[in-house]
Design a protein around this motif. Structure first.
Motif, short mmCIF file in Angstrom:
data_model
loop_
_atom_site.label_atom_id
_atom_site.label_comp_id
_atom_site.label_asym_id
_atom_site.label_seq_id
_atom_site.Cartn_x
_atom_site.Cartn_y
_atom_site.Cartn_z
N GLY A 261 -8.97 7.60 5.32
CA GLY A 261 -8.31 7.25 6.56
C GLY A 261 -8.13 5.78 6.80
O GLY A 261 -7.96 5.34 7.95
N GLU A 262 -8.16 4.95 5.75
CA GLU A 262 -7.98 3.52 5.89
C GLU A 262 -6.58 3.11 5.45
O GLU A 262 -6.00 3.74 4.55
CB GLU A 262 -9.01 2.76 5.04
N PRO A 263 -6.02 2.06 6.04
CA PRO A 263 -4.75 1.54 5.53
C PRO A 263 -4.97 0.82 4.21
O PRO A 263 -6.04 0.27 3.95
CB PRO A 263 -4.29 0.58 6.63
N ILE A 264 -3.97 0.85 3.36
CA ILE A 264 -4.09 0.20 2.06
C ILE A 264 -3.62 -1.23 2.16
O ILE A 264 -3.35 -1.75 3.24
CB ILE A 264 -3.31 0.98 0.99
N SER A 265 -3.50 -1.91 1.04
CA SER A 265 -3.19 -3.33 1.00
C SER A 265 -1.83 -3.62 1.60
O SER A 265 -0.95 -2.75 1.72
CB SER A 265 -3.25 -3.83 -0.44
N GLU A 266 -1.61 -4.89 1.93
CA GLU A 266 -0.38 -5.29 2.59
C GLU A 266 0.84 -5.09 1.70
O GLU A 266 1.91 -4.77 2.18
CB GLU A 266 -0.48 -6.76 3.02
N HIS A 270 4.09 -0.09 3.43
CA HIS A 270 4.98 0.99 3.83
C HIS A 270 4.34 2.36 3.73
O HIS A 270 4.80 3.32 4.33
CB HIS A 270 6.25 0.96 2.98
N SER A 271 3.24 2.45 2.95
CA SER A 271 2.55 3.72 2.81
C SER A 271 1.49 3.93 3.89
O SER A 271 0.83 4.96 3.91
CB SER A 271 1.88 3.82 1.44
N ASN A 272 1.33 2.97 4.80
CA ASN A 272 0.30 3.08 5.81
C ASN A 272 0.66 4.05 6.93
O ASN A 272 -0.05 4.14 7.92
CB ASN A 272 0.00 1.70 6.41
N ARG A 273 1.77 4.74 6.80
CA ARG A 273 2.10 5.74 7.80
C ARG A 273 1.10 6.89 7.78
O ARG A 273 1.05 7.70 8.71
CB ARG A 273 3.52 6.27 7.58
N TRP A 274 0.33 6.99 6.69
CA TRP A 274 -0.72 8.00 6.62
C TRP A 274 -2.03 7.50 7.24
O TRP A 274 -3.04 8.19 7.19
CB TRP A 274 -0.97 8.41 5.18
N HIS A 275 -1.98 6.30 7.80
CA HIS A 275 -3.20 5.68 8.31
C HIS A 275 -3.72 6.45 9.52
O HIS A 275 -2.97 6.86 10.39
CB HIS A 275 -2.95 4.23 8.69
N LYS A 276 -5.02 6.62 9.55
CA LYS A 276 -5.70 7.18 10.71
C LYS A 276 -7.08 6.58 10.75
O LYS A 276 -7.51 5.87 9.84
CB LYS A 276 -5.77 8.71 10.63
N SER A 277 -7.80 6.82 11.82
CA SER A 277 -9.11 6.21 11.95
C SER A 277 -10.03 6.70 10.85
O SER A 277 -10.01 7.87 10.47
CB SER A 277 -9.71 6.55 13.32
#
Length: 286
Positions: A261-266, A270-277
């Motif tokens: 559930g972590e965002p990936i690198s900068e 664009h793939s951080n749409r799967w981000h959650k807590s």
């Protein structure tokens, strides 16, 4: 005593590789690699070919084929590593170096995919190199890279049927192979080829000499092009495998961060749409 023994009781257990995500990542990378290689071959981005037209390939096409090989390696092994990290069950301990362990699983999937690809390549090459009247030279000692030159050398308008030139072609091939050496073809070898061409084709002396000289020049060029193509494809394959290992490591880390559930690198924002807590206390998957 309780304070001193408490850390010993909370030591993390030894960990090992989880083969289910490794197998999944390896199979994904192998399947995607076969698709992209087939697509590139259909577009003509292949440096090795049994067709005579490979001789017309330019250095730019060889370089483009090598770049495509590296590109498909980044895509396939990156996806395989991502799957290996994404489906890997997380560890309970918060002190574990999760990203490093995800990366190791990605590299393990990369290594297994490379082994599978090597086995498939050997099987396909073995099936393609079976003796055939149209695809194989008449003799096992005759190099396929010089088959066209040997055909031109012993071409005759009329020849008795059932004449076996296997020995003559193999001997001539060994002489033509010396055309790319530092000293070139020896004068006595050239004279011997002229005699062979005269006896087997019926050409006159001057015509036989011109044919031999033309064949020697063509053989030298064919060997040089084959050598250059081999160097480029070997360098491209080595670079593709090294870049593929790095892509598998990065992909596995990205998959692990998405799993937790972590965002990936900068650079992959664009793939951080799967981000959650992030899950506070991850539990292993069943």
């Amino acid at each position: 005593m309780e304070t001193e023994t408490a850390p010993a009781s909370s030591l993390t257990r030894p960990w090992g590789l989880q083969w289910t995500p490794i197998l999944v990542g390896a199979f994904v990378a192998t399947a995607l690699s076969l698709i992209l290689i087939s697509f590139g071959t259909a577009l003509g981005l292949g440096m090795a070919s049994a067709a005579p037209t490979w001789r017309d390939a330019s250095v730019a096409l060889w370089l483009l084929s090598g770049v495509y090989l590296i590109f498909q390696s980044l895509i396939t092994f990156g996806c395989g590593g991502y799957f290996a990290g994404r489906v890997r069950p997380p560890y309970v301990s918060a002190t574990d170096d999760v990203e490093t362990r995800d990366g190791m699983h990605g590299v393990a999937a990369w290594a297994l995919a490379v082994v599978i690809g090597a086995v498939l390549t050997a099987l396909i090459a073995g099936a393609a190199n079976r003796p055939s009247a149209t695809t194989q030279p008449p003799s096992a000692t005759e190099p396929s890279v010089l088959s066209y030159e040997l055909d031109h050398l012993f071409r005759a308008p009329r020849r008795p049927p059932n004449v076996d030139l296997t020995g003559e072609r193999a001997e001539a091939a060994r002489i033509l192979a010396t055309a790319s050496s530092h000293s070139g073809v020896l004068p006595e070898d050239r004279t011997y080829l002229v005699q062979q061409v005269t006896a087997l084709t019926g050409l006159a002396g001057p015509d036989a000499e011109r044919r031999v000289d033309t064949t020697l020049a063509n053989a030298k060029g064919a060997i040089s092009r084959a050598r250059a193509a081999s160097i480029i494809i070997a360098f491209s394959a080595a670079a593709a495998l090294l870049f593929g290992a790095a892509a598998a490591w990065a992909g596995a880390e990205a998959g692990g961060r998405h799993r937790d559930g972590e965002p990936i690198s900068e650079w992959m924002a664009h793939s951080n749409r799967w981000h959650k807590s992030r899950v506070a206390n991850p539990r292993p998957l069943p």
